[in-house]
Design a protein around this motif. Structure first.
Motif, PDB file in Angstrom:
ATOM      1  N   UNK A   1      12.822  18.072 -21.703  1.00 21.63           N
ATOM      2  CA  UNK A   1      12.762  18.430 -23.104  1.00 21.63           C
ATOM      3  C   UNK A   1      12.568  17.220 -23.994  1.00 21.63           C
ATOM      4  N   UNK A   3      10.804  14.726 -23.337  1.00 16.49           N
ATOM      5  CA  UNK A   3       9.398  14.327 -23.299  1.00 16.49           C
ATOM      6  C   UNK A   3       8.589  15.149 -24.283  1.00 16.49           C
ATOM      7  N   UNK A   4       8.945  16.426 -24.388  1.00 13.86           N
ATOM      8  CA  UNK A   4       8.238  17.259 -25.348  1.00 13.86           C
ATOM      9  C   UNK A   4       8.311  16.679 -26.740  1.00 13.86           C
ATOM     10  N   UNK A   5       9.526  16.321 -27.074  1.00 13.81           N
ATOM     11  CA  UNK A   5       9.730  15.816 -28.424  1.00 13.81           C
ATOM     12  C   UNK A   5       8.925  14.545 -28.661  1.00 13.81           C
ATOM     13  N   UNK A   7       6.110  13.674 -27.243  1.00  5.66           N
ATOM     14  CA  UNK A   7       4.678  13.948 -27.436  1.00  5.66           C
ATOM     15  C   UNK A   7       4.457  14.517 -28.820  1.00  5.66           C
ATOM     16  N   UNK A   8       5.392  15.294 -29.293  1.00  8.51           N
ATOM     17  CA  UNK A   8       5.242  15.859 -30.628  1.00  8.51           C
ATOM     18  C   UNK A   8       5.156  14.762 -31.669  1.00  8.51           C
ATOM     19  N   UNK A   9       6.012  13.799 -31.485  1.00 10.50           N
ATOM     20  CA  UNK A   9       6.108  12.736 -32.464  1.00 10.50           C
ATOM     21  C   UNK A   9       4.795  11.965 -32.535  1.00 10.50           C
ATOM     22  N   UNK A  48       8.571  13.947 -41.190  1.00 13.60           N
ATOM     23  CA  UNK A  48       8.927  14.514 -39.903  1.00 13.60           C
ATOM     24  C   UNK A  48      10.210  13.910 -39.322  1.00 13.60           C
ATOM     25  N   UNK A  51      13.105  16.277 -39.379  1.00 17.34           N
ATOM     26  CA  UNK A  51      12.845  17.430 -38.502  1.00 17.34           C
ATOM     27  C   UNK A  51      13.152  17.056 -37.062  1.00 17.34           C
ATOM     28  N   UNK A  52      12.718  15.846 -36.699  1.00 18.73           N
ATOM     29  CA  UNK A  52      12.936  15.384 -35.339  1.00 18.73           C
ATOM     30  C   UNK A  52      14.432  15.293 -35.027  1.00 18.73           C
ATOM     31  N   UNK A  54      16.902  16.963 -36.399  1.00 21.22           N
ATOM     32  CA  UNK A  54      17.505  18.302 -36.260  1.00 21.22           C
ATOM     33  C   UNK A  54      17.073  18.933 -34.934  1.00 21.22           C
ATOM     34  N   UNK A  55      15.830  18.648 -34.524  1.00 21.38           N
ATOM     35  CA  UNK A  55      15.363  19.205 -33.253  1.00 21.38           C
ATOM     36  C   UNK A  55      16.228  18.704 -32.096  1.00 21.38           C
ATOM     37  N   UNK A  58      19.424  20.545 -32.115  1.00 21.53           N
ATOM     38  CA  UNK A  58      19.294  21.899 -31.577  1.00 21.53           C
ATOM     39  C   UNK A  58      19.183  21.875 -30.057  1.00 21.53           C
ATOM     40  N   UNK A  59      18.429  20.903 -29.539  1.00 22.05           N
ATOM     41  CA  UNK A  59      18.299  20.772 -28.087  1.00 22.05           C
ATOM     42  C   UNK A  59      19.679  20.563 -27.481  1.00 22.05           C
TER      43      UNK A  59
ATOM     44  N   UNK B 250      15.664  18.619 -44.780  1.00 18.55           N
ATOM     45  CA  UNK B 250      14.290  18.314 -44.388  1.00 18.55           C
ATOM     46  C   UNK B 250      13.380  18.254 -45.617  1.00 18.55           C
ATOM     47  N   UNK B 359      13.895  28.681 -26.391  1.00 23.33           N
ATOM     48  CA  UNK B 359      13.857  27.298 -26.889  1.00 23.33           C
ATOM     49  C   UNK B 359      12.405  26.826 -27.015  1.00 23.33           C
ATOM     50  N   UNK B 382       9.732  24.860 -40.722  1.00 25.65           N
ATOM     51  CA  UNK B 382      10.983  24.341 -40.190  1.00 25.65           C
ATOM     52  C   UNK B 382      12.117  25.352 -40.416  1.00 25.65           C
ATOM     53  N   UNK B 389      16.154  29.774 -33.933  1.00 23.74           N
ATOM     54  CA  UNK B 389      17.014  29.171 -32.909  1.00 23.74           C
ATOM     55  C   UNK B 389      18.476  29.492 -33.153  1.00 23.74           C
TER      56      UNK B 389
END
Lengths: 511, 461
Positions: A1, A3-5, A7-9, A48, A51-52, A54-55, A58-59, B250, B359, B382, B389
């Motif tokens: 997970x 890694x996903x973040x 790549x998003x960034x 962003x 957002x990152x 908070x992501x 959440x993870x 945000x 997710x 967002x 979620x």
């Protein structure tokens, strides 16, 4: 997970990697366009950032949730689904031939006779093994999940499932010992009452008898009779775990402990002159059992003589709230850490109670109530150096071919006494057996037993409960018994005599 | 024979689910567009195979209504196929992962509902299909009417009015008076107001981020939450609060707002607790106590959660197999407790994979939010991501006893018209944003390419 973040960034800037602004040869309009776009991209990247963050949060939350579910499956699942309220157990049961229940010394105490459950020893294990019909009870209830599960060979099971045939259920190996159970049952004879025999260092229950009893093979009739409103039968009640009795003089053990805790200096020098048949404490008249006059006593003699006046005298010196705290630490007014149904022992006094109740309560009369199992647990705590073990009666689970599937380990509840307290109180309890109220019953024993007798009057003093709680050997306490006999004045069965035969039998088993 | 098929299907379904989940997460790492398309196509295969095996099991174990089940299966496949291909055809810039996940979640929901209560499954299917048609115009509308960001206050007022409508025409269900009924349909306004609420905050913050603007936003948001608290819908109030504080953070980029609002939230909750302890917090306290020790009252207040834990535990890692468990004994297993029902019959491993699929939806929303450069759409995307979620978390956390139960549904999976409609609206808005963003990005990329080409020409000359 993660890694996903990552790549998003990177995503927005990646497309134009390596393209440094090179505005040479462009029209001003084109230059302005590129500059503006780069500026917006930069702002976007800044927007962003939160957002990152908070992501990630959440993870973390989701990982926590998943970890919790896995944790539940690994540590709590088995205990949760074995709960008798889980209706799925009946569904499993329909697909499995109910397993057997055996004692630790290899006697089968519950098996199948065709479609019917069969109990080879009839009344002997009635309450503790219980019955599988109706609401279920005893090991049949607590072990229901295991009895209705099959750990037979996986290929065998798979084939059976495909053929829609039933699998062989697992065997529940109990901690019960046939010989101890038999001895307890016979020693109680025709008397009503209860016996609990347990190992103080493990909490294993070796024997548990409750009378009046019933034959579980005739459960249909017994059930009908017991649930008949006209007839007030309590035959199905397991008196060992659910019978509430006044503790009588066995309660003096905890009064002694409370006194030691509250008056650490005074108790050693304590003495009381039991000079007259009757004495007044807090306005209440107190006399000893049989109107005995014990004379000059120290604390150990007061206990071994079971002198009511001395304990009334101790009681009036106690801070009632602290006394209650001590008792509640020993599980009065609390549910017992026990796998089957059990009643809560009751201690009613607190700092606000009428002082007149104190003398009676201190020597075990009054409104205090206790179950034989609870009394066994208290004595086990002393015998086990202050550590209370949780009592249990299922030792392990085997598949029908005898391969062990699961082993239940002893589990401690809490350390309730210091080593010092234990070392002080054990000689007192020994004295009960050598010189005190139990001396007659233990004459000539090959072991050095210790314990406490009790006689509690009920039905306006017309009848007696006879109690004995104790352990077999002061140097090496291996077994604790708690015996209660109802109407001992009528049937003549004395609890201490039952205890003696159990200790003798235990001694005999060791050879 | 049937028994063998059912038993073997159980394991194949799990394997397919694992493959599906892996592709859901792996798709983000795929940079090559063709490889990504390949993965997304495979996902459709996985979903259809799983769905087929589930309905095969259902049909074989219900010989009486086999015909009807097969028919229902056929209709579902028809709608899902059309939807997954046609949607992408109409909106080439939409996110295929979102369409796939939407279909998967809906189909798994239908499957479980068919098993629990066939009539509910049919009802859910009709509502969801009608909603799908209805919401499919949303991306088009969004693309056409770009001035949606201008109605900030209007969204707020409309939202408060809709929430307050329950005081006038409300009916009580499950201990909360937060449902309204008209034309014989009961709907839960808070489900739809959630969407307006996200619009409201995004719109307000795209207009300005000074203290005054934030204060006005806070005031309106506070009224929303106060109305929900008065309706005794504390779970709803909590979701609104979480959406609000994270969107403010945000939208403004200032962490101090987050800190102040969290502290303020605790203070308000504490104050409300002291003031209205008996009136409002009775059933909250019951739920918290049940959460702490559900075993104390297995047949009473603890009934739901203990039944849920029995279901999850009894199913084990691999599940009892579809139709082989007893999920119907869990109260409201078709809605709030559908996760436990799924976990019992499909197994905990499947259920964990389902959490990861949810997710991946969230990550997909977030990636849209990060790509889009327009502040309004960014904050809004967002907001929906958080909303999705958090709601999923509350629902699953509640039924597994991770957190106290709040009685929240899992979007698209649980039964419930309002819930399905609002979830589909939310997903469609995300598709709308994705479409707008992709279009915009393509335009800019083309422009850049033109400039580059002309620059190269210039140099050559």
């Amino acid at each position: 997970m993660k890694k996903n973040d990552k790549t998003l960034k990177k995503a927005p800037s990646k497309k134009r990697k390596g393209k440094e602004p090179d505005y040479a040869g462009l029209t001003p309009d084109q230059q302005a366009f590129l500059e503006r776009e780069d500026k917006i991209d930069k702002i976007n990247e800044k927007l962003n950032q939160p957002i990152l963050g908070i992501t990630y949060l959440c993870a973390f939350l989701i990982i926590g949730l998943m970890a919790y579910i896995v944790h539940f499956m690994v540590t709590e699942k088995d205990q949760v689904i074995a709960n008798a309220a889980n209706s799925r157990l009946d569904k499993y049961a329909a697909e499995v031939i109910r397993g057997e229940i055996v004692t630790s010394d290899g006697k089968t105490v519950a098996e199948n006779d065709g479609e019917k459950r069969y109990y080879p020893y009839d009344n002997l294990f009635a309450h503790v093994v219980g019955y599988s019909e109706y609401t279920k009870a005893g090991i049949e209830l607590v072990g229901n999940y295991y009895l209705s599960e099959s750990h037979a060979n996986i290929i065998e099971r798979f084939i059976n499932t495909l053929r829609e045939e039933k699998n062989e259920g697992d065997t529940v190996v109990s901690t019960l010992n046939y010989k101890m159970q038999r001895t307890a049952y016979d020693a109680l004879g025709g008397a009503d009452g209860a016996v609990v025999v347990m190992e103080p260092d493990t909490g294993k229950i070796l024997a548990m008898v409750s009378k009046p009893d019933f034959n579980p093979n005739d459960i249909d009739e017994v059930w009908k009779e017991a649930n008949d409103e006209e007839n007030d039968s309590s035959v199905l009640l397991n008196r060992a775990t659910q019978g509430l009795y006044p503790p009588g003089s066995t309660f003096k053990v905890l009064t002694t402990l409370s006194f030691m805790r509250q008056k650490p200096l005074k108790y050693k020098k304590y003495h009381y002159d039991c000079a007259s048949e009757e004495e007044i404490f807090n306005g209440v008249s107190v006399h000893c059992y049989g109107r005995h006059v014990h004379g000059e006593e120290d604390l150990s003699e007061a206990l071994s003589n079971s002198c009511n006046q001395a304990f009334a005298d101790i009681g009036v010196q106690l801070n009632v709230d602290k006394w209650r705290d001590t008792l509640e630490s020993f599980l009065f007014n609390k549910s017992l850490p026990y796998m089957d149904a059990s009643a809560e022992s009751k201690f009613y006094l607190d700092g606000k109670s009428d002082k007149g109740y104190i003398p009676q309560t201190a020597f075990g009369q009054g409104d205090t109530l206790i179950t034989p199992l609870h009394n066994a647990m208290i004595m086990s705590t002393i015998a086990n150096g202050g550590l209370m073990m949780k009592p249990y009666f299922i030792d392990s689970i085997e598949n029908y071919k005898g391969t062990r599937i699961k082993k239940f380990s002893p589990d401690s509840y809490d350390t309730l006494m210091t080593a010092e307290e234990v070392d002080t109180i054990i000689p007192y309890l020994r004295k009960v057996v050598t010189e005190g109220t139990a001396a007659d019953y233990f004459a000539g024993a090959s072991y050095e037993a210790a314990g406490k007798t009790g006689t509690a009057e009920y039905a306006n003093g017309d009848h007696d409960y006879s109690w004995f709680v104790g352990f077999n050997d002061v140097d090496n306490p291996e077994v604790v018994v708690s015996v209660l006999v109802e109407e001992s004045d009528v049937n003549g069965v004395k609890a201490a005599a039952v205890a003696r035969s159990l200790f003798d039998q235990y001694d005999h088993l060791k050879d | 024979m049937a028994n063998i098929i059912i038993n073997v299907s159980k394991y194949i379904i799990l394997i397919l689910m694992v493959l599906y989940t892996v592709s859901c997460l792996a798709v983000f790492r795929e940079e090559d567009e063709r490889a990504r398309d390949g993965r997304l196509n495979k996902q459709i295969v996985y979903v259809f195979l799983m769905h087929f095996l589930c309905y095969l099991t259902l049909a074989l174990s219900n010989p009486d209504s086999m015909k009807e089940i097969v028919l229902f299966y056929g209709v579902q496949i028809f709608v899902a196929t059309i939807y997954m291909y046609l949607y992408h055809f109409i909106y080439p810039d939409s996110s295929r992962l979102i369409t796939n996940n939407m279909s998967f979640l809906l189909l798994i929901g239908y499957t479980m509902l068919t098993r629990l209560d066939f009539d509910l499954a049919k009802k859910q299917f009709v509502i969801a299909t009608a909603s799908l048609v209805l919401v499919s115009v949303i991306p088009w509308i969004m693309d056409r009417y770009k001035n949606m960001r201008n109605y900030g206050i209007a969204y707020g007022i409309l939202g408060i009015a809709a929430l307050s409508s329950v005081f006038v025409i409300g009916v009580e269900q499950y201990g909360s008076r937060n449902w309204i009924r008209f034309f014989g349909i009961t709907i839960q306004p808070s489900e739809l107001v959630k969407i307006l609420f996200v619009f409201f905050i995004a719109s307000m913050l795209s207009k300005g981020r000074n203290l005054r603007q934030v204060a006005v936003t806070t005031l309106f948001a506070g009224v929303h939450m106060a109305v929900l608290v008065l309706e005794k819908d504390l779970g709803g109030a909590l979701i609104f609060f979480v959406i609000f504080i994270f969107m403010i953070y945000v939208g403004t980029g200032k962490i101090r707002y987050l800190i102040v609002y969290i502290a303020g939230g605790f203070a308000m909750a504490g104050l409300a607790f002291v003031l209205f302890k008996d009136r409002l917090f009775d059933h909250v306290m019951v739920r918290v106590n049940v959460w702490k020790d559900p075993w104390a009252d297995i047949s009473g207040d603890g009934y739901q959660i203990t039944q849920s834990l029995f279901a999850i535990g009894s199913g084990g890692y691999f599940g009892s197999g579809l139709t082989k468990g007893s999920p119907q004994v869990i109260p409201v297993s078709e809605s709030d407790f559908i996760f436990s029902a799924i976990s019992e019959e499909f197994g905990v491993l499947f259920a964990l994979a389902l959490i990861l699929v949810c997710f991946s939806c969230f990550i997909c929303f977030i990636s849209i939010a990060m790509k889009v450069r327009n502040r309004f759409y960014k904050t809004m995307a967002f907001g929906f991501a958080i909303c999705y979620l958090f709601q999923t978390f509350l629902s699953i956390g509640g039924v597994t006893k991770f957190i106290p139960s709040t009685g929240v549904t899992i979007p698209l999976v649980s039964y419930g018209g309002s819930s399905v409609l609002s979830s589909l609206v939310m997903f469609s808005i995300m598709q709308g944003i994705s479409t707008i963003e992709n279009k915009e990005a393509r335009k800019i990329e083309e422009e850049r390419q033109n400039i580059e080409e002309s620059a190269v020409k210039e140099k050559k000359r």
